[in-house]
Motif scaffolding. Structure first.
Motif, mmCIF file in Angstrom:
data_model
loop_
_atom_site.group_PDB
_atom_site.id
_atom_site.type_symbol
_atom_site.label_atom_id
_atom_site.label_comp_id
_atom_site.label_asym_id
_atom_site.label_seq_id
_atom_site.Cartn_x
_atom_site.Cartn_y
_atom_site.Cartn_z
ATOM 1 N N ALA A 8 0.840 -1.195 0.000
ATOM 2 C CA ALA A 8 0.000 0.000 0.000
ATOM 3 C C ALA A 8 0.869 1.236 0.000
ATOM 4 O O ALA A 8 1.995 1.220 0.515
ATOM 5 N N GLU A 14 -5.146 4.592 3.147
ATOM 6 C CA GLU A 14 -4.957 3.554 2.130
ATOM 7 C C GLU A 14 -4.295 2.310 2.714
ATOM 8 O O GLU A 14 -4.591 1.186 2.307
ATOM 9 N N LEU A 18 -5.459 -2.462 4.287
ATOM 10 C CA LEU A 18 -4.556 -3.544 3.873
ATOM 11 C C LEU A 18 -3.842 -4.152 5.072
ATOM 12 O O LEU A 18 -3.643 -5.373 5.126
ATOM 13 N N CYS A 114 -2.851 -5.746 -2.920
ATOM 14 C CA CYS A 114 -2.390 -4.370 -2.766
ATOM 15 C C CYS A 114 -3.527 -3.384 -2.951
ATOM 16 O O CYS A 114 -4.547 -3.681 -3.584
ATOM 17 N N ASN A 115 -3.353 -2.220 -2.369
ATOM 18 C CA ASN A 115 -4.263 -1.119 -2.620
ATOM 19 C C ASN A 115 -4.241 -0.796 -4.114
ATOM 20 O O ASN A 115 -3.174 -0.810 -4.736
ATOM 21 N N SER A 140 -9.742 -1.618 -3.291
ATOM 22 C CA SER A 140 -10.050 -0.198 -3.358
ATOM 23 C C SER A 140 -10.703 0.247 -2.062
ATOM 24 O O SER A 140 -11.794 -0.208 -1.711
ATOM 25 N N ALA A 141 -10.019 1.153 -1.356
ATOM 26 C CA ALA A 141 -10.578 1.719 -0.137
ATOM 27 C C ALA A 141 -11.443 2.933 -0.425
ATOM 28 O O ALA A 141 -12.030 3.504 0.487
#
Length: 423
Positions: A8, A14, A18, A114-115, A140-141
């Motif tokens: 991230a 973000e 994760l 991963c982000n 996706s945050a």
């Protein structure tokens, strides 16, 4: 057991989802290596996970970025978004790519979680020489900016009788893509320099459609409906927040006993350098209402420039899993994490934000009838008071929020993401 790289950008909002996923996946027996900024070493290692630091342009302090003169002088909207996306997400890509390649060279038998705004995996997908993980799942945050015939980043375009909704949405999406041209050009330039041979999709689409699977931390009923949603994109719900086991409630905690409504106000953990934008107007606005106001500051109370009203309680940090079940209204600048936590707890929201993804979050609140969008980052006390009083009496909004809270409860984001990664 799977070996999973969790990566991230070094941005709290973000990284946090994760990192929580990494902890929870480790508890299920997987071996986790976290790749992020060096300033988060202690947070990762204290969570019991292996840590690898980013370096170069990928290892930055987002707090310094947030107050860059160039950014502060930029107008909210595309101008500021381009500055944010280029500096925080695109420029770090080459160094992120290098770090990932080193980890995969050491052990190719790894998955990548991963982000989606961590772009280090884009180069190999675009033809740059390099290893790929066993499977790549993006998380996706934030809400989707993905192009669609059915909507835009900010919702379906209003059209009049007989007007073509699809054409209107396509035109608006094309306009947004054009407005983000500086970001696109910078990403294309860096990919060419790395040796990319494939044409790059638009930035807003690439981050979602290029991973093998993409998990969006939201639910139907908050996100705009898309009949043309790519098959690799999944709305998986949100992660439950967990307070630290050693957290001690403040002395005034017993006052939140349900005898009168509790109104929570916050500017989040990043955009909280100026409390005159929202927190202080809210404290002023609600001082004469028969409510208890709880301000979660993210900074010491000494940062406030006004006296604390008699009906207000403030703290630098209050875990939302403890606080939100006691709340009747949640007021924020629209940060997606706290906003969805409030809705999942069944709390109507007042939103006041103009930067980053906040206007898009507010558009979803308004479209789905989940609260009130004040359409400014600096609302007046009068506007805040009116919105809060309205929501305390609004049974229609309360019903909408109650329904979406049930949708959130139906999802188990961890299990759904683990399945996407390892199936």
């Amino acid at each position: 057991m799977a070996k999973i790289i969790v990566a991230a950008p070094p941005i709290p909002g973000e990284l946090a989802p994760l990192l929580q996923l990494g902890v929870d996946l480790a508890a299920r027996g997987h071996r986790i290596t976290v790749l992020t900024g060096s300033r988060f070493r202690s947070a990762v290692e204290n969570a019991g996970l292996a840590f690898v630091p980013l370096s170069g342009a990928a290892d930055y302090d987002i707090a310094e970025h947030a107050v860059m003169p160039e950014r502060l002088a930029a107008a909210p909207g595309p101008e500021q978004l381009n500055i944010d996306w280029i500096n925080a997400f695109v420029n770090p890509m080459p160094d992120q790519h290098t770090a990932l390649q080193e980890l995969l060279a050491e052990d190719p038998d790894q998955y990548l979680l991963c982000n989606v705004l961590f772009l280090g995996m884009l180069p190999p997908v675009m033809g740059v020489p390099g290893r790929k993980p066993l499977r790549w799942v993006g998380v996706s945050a934030v809400v989707m900016a993905l192009s669609s015939d059915d909507t835009t980043f900010f919702g379906p375009v209003p059209v009049g009788p007989g007007e073509d909704q699809v054409a209107a949405n396509r035109a608006a999406n094309a306009g947004f893509t054009a407005a983000m041209c500086p970001t696109q050009e910078r990403m294309d330039q860096l990919l060419r320099e790395l040796g990319a041979t494939e044409p790059t999709p638009s930035f807003v689409d690439a981050v979602a459609v290029l991973p093998d699977e993409t998990a969006v931390l939201t639910v139907p009923g908050f996100e705009f409906a898309r009949g043309d949603l790519p098959a690799n994109i999944h709305l998986v719900g949100i992660q439950p927040t967990r307070s630290a086991p050693d957290w001690q409630p403040p002395d005034w905690w017993s006052e939140l006993d349900g005898s009168r409504p509790v109104v929570v106000v916050t500017q989040g953990t990043l955009a909280n350098h100026d409390f005159t934008q929202l927190v202080e107007p809210a404290l002023t606005a609600l001082a004469d209402l028969d409510v208890t106001v709880v301000a979660a500051l993210g900074r010491p109370a000494s940062a406030l420039s006004i006296p604390i009203p008699a009906n207000a309680r403030v703290a630098e940090f209050i875990p939302f899993d403890r606080l939100l079940p006691k709340a009747s209204v949640y007021i924020s600048n629209g940060g997606i994490g706290g906003l969805q936590q409030a809705l999942a707890a069944g709390v109507p929201v007042v939103v006041a934000g103009e930067t980053e993804d906040k206007p898009a979050n507010a558009a979803r609140v308004k479209y789905h009838g989940l609260g009130i969008d004040l359409a400014t980052a600096t609302p007046t006390p009068e506007a805040i008071a009116a919105a809060t009083a309205s929501l305390l009496e609004d049974s229609t909004t309360a019903g909408n929020v109650e329904r979406i809270a049930k949708v959130y409860a139906e999802h188990d984001a961890l299990t759904e993401i683990e399945h996407l990664l390892l199936r």
